[in-house]
Design an enzyme around this catalytic site. Structure first.
Site, mmCIF file in Angstrom:
data_model
loop_
_atom_site.group_PDB
_atom_site.id
_atom_site.type_symbol
_atom_site.label_atom_id
_atom_site.label_comp_id
_atom_site.label_asym_id
_atom_site.label_seq_id
_atom_site.Cartn_x
_atom_site.Cartn_y
_atom_site.Cartn_z
ATOM 1 C CE LYS A 68 -3.664 2.298 2.462
ATOM 2 N NZ LYS A 68 -3.749 2.887 3.802
ATOM 3 N N GLY A 108 -8.377 9.810 10.200
ATOM 4 C CA GLY A 108 -8.689 10.064 11.595
ATOM 5 C C GLY A 108 -9.685 11.192 11.817
ATOM 6 C CG ASN A 114 -6.335 1.717 11.731
ATOM 7 O OD1 ASN A 114 -6.661 1.281 12.836
ATOM 8 N ND2 ASN A 114 -5.083 1.903 11.426
ATOM 9 C CB SER A 115 -9.468 5.979 13.181
ATOM 10 O OG SER A 115 -8.279 6.347 12.568
ATOM 11 C CB ALA A 117 -8.525 7.767 5.108
ATOM 12 N N GLY A 118 -11.247 8.020 6.855
ATOM 13 C CA GLY A 118 -12.323 8.966 7.138
ATOM 14 C C GLY A 118 -13.620 8.333 7.607
#
Ligand code: SF4
Lengths: 259, 365
Positions: free
Chosen positions: A98, A159, A207-208, A185-186
């Protein structure tokens, strides 16, 4: 069977999990298992060859049925990302990389120029390249042209938990793309992941939202269900939104049958 | 006398930070803590990056009134030789440390640029990440240091109040307020990837200093868009026999500053050292701080020789071992992260890196 195809690899799960930001490795592994993810990403900078307790790679590689995708987070130029990719392949044996290049370590926005360069070179070297990019339809096509196996546009800032703020651009990327589009992301909630899948994304990366949840394994499972539901809805074909439905008495009837 | 730079009086985006820090602020400490905690969790997750300092030398030519290493102090002076450094690094690695901050005093013949550069080279062979807190350097020197594997420079202004600054820095190169102010910019210009800024709390009006520190960060961020930045909150305590800080900062004000900085700068690394007590550091865990030092020694060396009873640069209040400290973090549901960097990313930050030159960013050998 409905599978996610990345290069010569196929995956039945369309949820990809990030492995940073968890409170400990045990919870992270529980979340990975609960998510049913078959592809997980781990930052090369979190590989620790010298101290097992601090190492994320070791415990992940011990889980069966998981393909690891190392990422170059921390790299700020193409040269650094390429060096990192080589080290990561040597250590992990995974053909996936990645490509994550953020010249500013604060807001972590991907550099399109460096990402393009690194992806082009790594794809030529035989890596299965998955670049993390801003939601730019032209950049996505350029990356497809140089042989990336998917593109990973950001839904919103890493994040930030702002969901798919770039939906309009991602919609164009999906429509034009010949390779899977993975929103990265997001995302904050499973419903946002479902939305991305309904739009036609090949997968989502989270993830987050899982790591920072009250109960990460349970949240991972919730994401898995939402991703599966969103995919099913996409395959089933969503009803048209009001306003774009075809009128019952055709507007063009006056043109005649063979017009 | 050189005039103050324009950015130091720039009020463009200080209003909300000023409101949070004002003595009569309407935002309660509890509300700030809650917001700061939520931002930290979203952006940094449940992790804490750990590092440890290694004092290379305590030779110094400056006369900072508050420092135990000032050139008029009768403290024994030494420096670590390459073999000593290797021994210290080996002892630190045994503790799990892989992210290290190398420190020296002001530039002297005994500890000059060449000495520092050699030390960085040695450290970069052993450690995953090497930062430096030493004397101000030239752009070229910073560039060379980056080439040897130094990724970060810590340089505190100590205070942004020029008058107080000039009174406290009694002699030596550090006396030049403007030169000090321009140092982080020179480091970034030279390709250092991130700079750590801070004020030494206790020296001057803390709110005024905090706002100027913020102006400095914003100025650097706008000028060097690639810059990584971190903020530390070193606080002087009233100590017996030592320097009495004229503007002591209490626990609540320090907490308010940390929360306000997290809210104003959601992506910036915030650092808290072992100058603070175990209880305070534990309390702050998860609320805004994302980087902490562990196992600190503020004497020259000190990891390889635990019997060393010499006086350090400042007193350490949290003297727990790495193991004890990690246990406390885990109790708070926060993962200690020892390695959060990869030497493949070392080398000067490249202003215009649109073409690939792997050899260009290769660290020196
Ligand atoms: S603060 Fe630094 S420059 Fe000043 S006296 Fe101490 S060691 Fe020297």
């Amino acid at each position: 069977m409905d599978v996610l195809q990345l290069g010569s690899y196929t995956f039945s799960s369309r949820l990809i999990l990030g492995t940073g930001k968890f409170s400990n490795a045990t919870i992270m592994l529980q979340a990975v298992r609960a998510s049913g993810a078959q592809l997980v990403t781990v930052a090369l900078r979190r590989f620790n060859r010298e101290q097992a307790e601090d190492d994320l790679f070791g415990p992940l590689s011990a889980i069966e049925g998981i393909t690891l995708m190392p990422n170059t987070s921390g790299a700020s130029t193409a040269a650094e990302a390429i060096r990192a990719a080589h080290i990561a392949r040597e250590l992990s044996g995974s053909p996936f990389i990645k490509v994550e290049i953020h010249p500013n370590p604060q807001h972590l926005m991907p550099d399109p120029i460096e990402t393009y360069e690194a992806s082009r070179i790594l794809a030529k070297e035989g890596f299965l390249v998955m670049p993390y990019i801003t939601a730019d339809p032209v950049l996505a096509k350029r990356l497809e042209e140089v042989g990336c196996v998917s593109v990973m546009p950001l839904g919103s800032a890493i994040g930030s938990g702002q969901g798919v703020a770039t939906a309009a651009m991602i919609d164009i990327i999906i429509r034009e793309s010949g390779i899977p589009v993975i929103v990265d992301a997001g995302l904050r909630s499973p419903s946002e992941a479902a939305h991305a899948m309904e739009m036609g994304c090949g997968a989502v990366l989270v993830n987050s939202a899982v790591a920072a949840a009250g109960n990460p394994p349970e949240m991972a499972e919730a994401f898995a269900e939402a991703v599966a539901a969103g995919r099913k809805a996409f395959k089933a074909g969503l009803m048209q939104k009001s306003g774009s439905a075809i009128a019952t008495s055709p507007l063009t009837a006056f043109l005649g049958a063979n017009g | 006398m050189r005039p103050l730079p324009d950015w130091l009086t720039d009020n463009r985006d200080t209003a909300s930070l000023a409101a949070m820090l004002a003595p009569d602020s309407s935002s309660s400490l509890e509300a700030l803590a809650a917001e700061s905690k939520a931002i930290t969790l979203r952006r940094f997750g449940r992790t804490m990056t750990l590092y440890a300092p290694l004092y290379l030398s305590n030779y110094c030519s400056s006369g900072c009134a508050y420092c135990g290493f000032a050139s008029d102090r009768k403290t024994p002076r030494h420096r670590l030789e390459p073999d000593d450094i290797r021994r210290e690094l080996a002892a630190m690695k045994k503790l799990g440390i892989s992210d290290i901050l190398l420190l020296t005093g002001e530039r002297t013949a005994a500890a000059d640029f060449n000495y520092l550069q050699r030390s960085v080279e040695i450290a970069a062979q052993e450690m995953q990440r090497v930062s430096v807190e030493a004397f101000p350097m030239s752009v070229n020197e910073y560039h060379e240091l980056a080439g040897c594997g130094c990724t970060g420079i810590t340089i505190y202004q100590e205070t942004y109040n020029r008058e107080r600054y000039e009174a406290l820095h009694r002699w030596g190169p550090k006396k030049d307020f403007i030169d000090r102010l321009e140092t982080p910019a020179r480091a970034l210009e030279g390709g250092i990837k991130s700079v750590g800024l801070g004020v030494l709390l206790g020296l001057s009006d803390p709110v005024e200093d905090a706002l100027n520190l913020y102006r400095h960060l914003r100025h650097l961020g706008r000028t060097y868009w690639r810059a990584g930045m971190s903020v530390s909150f070193p606080r002087m305590r009233p100590q017996t026999g030592g320097y009495e800080p004229p503007f002591p900062v209490d626990d609540r004000l320090l907490a308010r500053m940390i929360f306000a900085f997290r809210i104003a700068l959601p992506d910036t690394e915030l650092v808290l050292s072992t100058r603070e007590s175990a209880a305070y550091r534990d309390g702050m865990t998860g609320l805004g701080i994302t980087r902490m030092s562990i196992e600190s020694r503020t004497t020259v060396g000190g990891y390889d020789d635990p019997e060393n009873k010499e006086k350090g640069q400042f007193e350490i209040f949290d003297d727990r071992t790495a193991k004890e400290f990690c246990l406390a973090l885990r109790k708070k549901n926060i993962e200690p992260v020892f390695k959060n960097w990869e030497p493949a990313y070392n080398g000067p930050s490249d202003g215009n890196a649109s073409t690939v030159h792997p050899e260009k960013a290769e660290p020196c050998h």
